[in-house]
Design a protein around this motif. Structure first.
Motif, PDB file in Angstrom:
ATOM      1  N   ALA A 112       0.819  -1.213   0.000  1.00 30.51           N
ATOM      2  CA  ALA A 112       0.000   0.000   0.000  1.00 30.51           C
ATOM      3  C   ALA A 112       0.854   1.264   0.000  1.00 30.51           C
ATOM      4  N   ALA A 113       2.124   1.131   0.349  1.00 28.46           N
ATOM      5  CA  ALA A 113       2.996   2.306   0.436  1.00 28.46           C
ATOM      6  C   ALA A 113       3.940   2.435  -0.747  1.00 28.46           C
ATOM      7  N   VAL A 114       4.144   1.374  -1.517  1.00 32.70           N
ATOM      8  CA  VAL A 114       5.180   1.396  -2.534  1.00 32.70           C
ATOM      9  C   VAL A 114       4.857   2.364  -3.669  1.00 32.70           C
ATOM     10  N   ILE A 115       3.582   2.480  -4.078  1.00 32.84           N
ATOM     11  CA  ILE A 115       3.225   3.382  -5.181  1.00 32.84           C
ATOM     12  C   ILE A 115       3.366   4.845  -4.764  1.00 32.84           C
ATOM     13  N   PRO A 116       2.808   5.271  -3.605  1.00 30.38           N
ATOM     14  CA  PRO A 116       3.057   6.659  -3.174  1.00 30.38           C
ATOM     15  C   PRO A 116       4.545   6.977  -3.017  1.00 30.38           C
ATOM     16  N   LEU A 117       5.307   6.032  -2.471  1.00 35.47           N
ATOM     17  CA  LEU A 117       6.744   6.254  -2.332  1.00 35.47           C
ATOM     18  C   LEU A 117       7.418   6.386  -3.693  1.00 35.47           C
ATOM     19  N   PHE A 118       6.988   5.588  -4.648  1.00 37.66           N
ATOM     20  CA  PHE A 118       7.584   5.662  -5.987  1.00 37.66           C
ATOM     21  C   PHE A 118       7.329   7.026  -6.624  1.00 37.66           C
ATOM     22  N   ILE A 119       6.100   7.539  -6.459  1.00 37.02           N
ATOM     23  CA  ILE A 119       5.780   8.859  -7.018  1.00 37.02           C
ATOM     24  C   ILE A 119       6.626   9.947  -6.358  1.00 37.02           C
ATOM     25  N   LEU A 120       6.735   9.895  -5.027  1.00 31.79           N
ATOM     26  CA  LEU A 120       7.544  10.890  -4.316  1.00 31.79           C
ATOM     27  C   LEU A 120       9.020  10.776  -4.696  1.00 31.79           C
ATOM     28  N   TYR A 121       9.538   9.557  -4.728  1.00 25.96           N
ATOM     29  CA  TYR A 121      10.953   9.371  -5.025  1.00 25.96           C
ATOM     30  C   TYR A 121      11.283   9.784  -6.454  1.00 25.96           C
ATOM     31  N   ARG A 122      10.343   9.582  -7.371  1.00 23.61           N
ATOM     32  CA  ARG A 122      10.600  10.007  -8.747  1.00 23.61           C
ATOM     33  C   ARG A 122      10.671  11.522  -8.841  1.00 23.61           C
ATOM     34  N   LEU A 123       9.820  12.223  -8.074  1.00 21.26           N
ATOM     35  CA  LEU A 123       9.860  13.687  -8.052  1.00 21.26           C
ATOM     36  C   LEU A 123      11.136  14.199  -7.404  1.00 21.26           C
ATOM     37  N   TRP A 124      11.612  13.495  -6.393  1.00 25.18           N
ATOM     38  CA  TRP A 124      12.797  13.938  -5.651  1.00 25.18           C
ATOM     39  C   TRP A 124      14.101  13.364  -6.207  1.00 25.18           C
ATOM     40  N   GLY A 125      14.008  12.516  -7.225  1.00 22.16           N
ATOM     41  CA  GLY A 125      15.207  11.928  -7.803  1.00 22.16           C
ATOM     42  C   GLY A 125      15.856  10.872  -6.940  1.00 22.16           C
ATOM     43  N   LEU A 126      15.061  10.147  -6.158  1.00 27.58           N
ATOM     44  CA  LEU A 126      15.600   9.141  -5.247  1.00 27.58           C
ATOM     45  C   LEU A 126      15.414   7.713  -5.748  1.00 27.58           C
TER      46      LEU A 126
END
Length: 265
Positions: free
Chosen positions: A110-124
């Motif tokens: 349940a957390a992997v998709i939101p984290l992926f979106i955030l990390y893609r925006l932050w370059g992580l």
């Protein structure tokens, strides 16, 4: 004698898959598929030599860096957080503690998709820092709960004595509390190390192609053009479990007490 024999039989049943995996790592492909299965065979190191040539050390290095860094950060942060929750009664601390511990039951998918979106925006995405942040976050609930349980058992007279001597809170935690947390730290380190070492979902989605760990390498060895390369999968799996076994042997002196929330004074 009967109890000992029964214990040996049960132990062998549980260890049989691991023993068979290690045996297959030293077999050739023909010996693995031999019928009937070969118990006695000519061992070979060809499988391990092939893995070294194919760069198995890179996933192993990534797993070590991510696991050790995340476990250290989670344990260090939760040491002070647990002391704060144990010693300082802040309004709403029980509620905060409940929400932190409930993260342990939070489904990672349940957390992997939101984290992926955030990390893609932050370059992580595909970076060590991004994965260390993720693993540290999901390792903290267990570390906080176990360490706090142990600190609750330590007499407050130690804190009072340190305060009288003019020792700061940070020094009290590091010099008075930390030496008594061997069992708690052993349990926290080993359990979180196992979780991160075997984790697949986060590293598969957030790690990208550049950051492969041992579970990803094993997964890549399963699906090939000629089918499953059992000899290489067995060798990779054997390499994969060795660090955890070594860590368990090193920490076993404290582990039982840590898992049972006991302390020996």
């Amino acid at each position: 004698i009967g109890v000992n024999i029964l214990a040996i039989i049960v132990t062998l049943i549980f260890l049989f898959p691991i023993i068979w995996m290690v045996m297959c790592s030293f077999k050739s492909r023909m010996d693995i598929f031999a019928i009937p299965p070969k118990i006695v065979f000519q061992p070979t190191l060809v499988n391990y030599a092939y893995l070294i040539e194919r760069g198995v050390m890179e996933p192993l290095k990534n797993s070590l860096i991510l696991s050790l860094s995340s476990v250290f950060l989670a344990t260090f942060i939760c040491l002070f957080a647990a002391y704060s929750f144990s010693r300082f009664k802040v309004p709403g601390s029980n509620t905060m503690m409940f929400f932190v511990l409930s993260l342990r039951m939070f489904p990672p998918v349940a957390a992997v998709i939101p984290l992926f979106i955030l990390y893609r925006l932050w370059g992580l995405v595909g970076t060590y820092s991004g994965m260390i942040i993720t693993y540290t976050m999901f390792s903290m609930p267990l570390a906080l709960g176990v360490i706090k349980g142990f600190i609750d058992e330590i007499p407050r007279s130690l804190d009072d004595a340190a305060r009288v001597d003019g020792i700061s809170v940070t020094a009290t935690v590091l010099r008075m509390i930390l030496p008594q947390l061997g069992a708690a730290l052993a349990a926290v380190i080993l359990l979180n190390l196992i979780f991160i070492w075997n984790e697949f979902l986060f590293i598969y989605i957030l790690g990208g192609k550049a950051l492969r760990t041992m579970p990803i390498a094993i997964y890549a060895g399963i699906y090939t053009e000629k089918g499953v390369d059992w000899e290489y999968v067995s060798s990779l799996s054997t390499i994969h479990i060795l660090p955890i076994i070594i860590a368990a042997f090193i920490l076993q002196k404290y582990l039982i007490r840590g898992l049972t929330f006991g302390m020996r004074r």
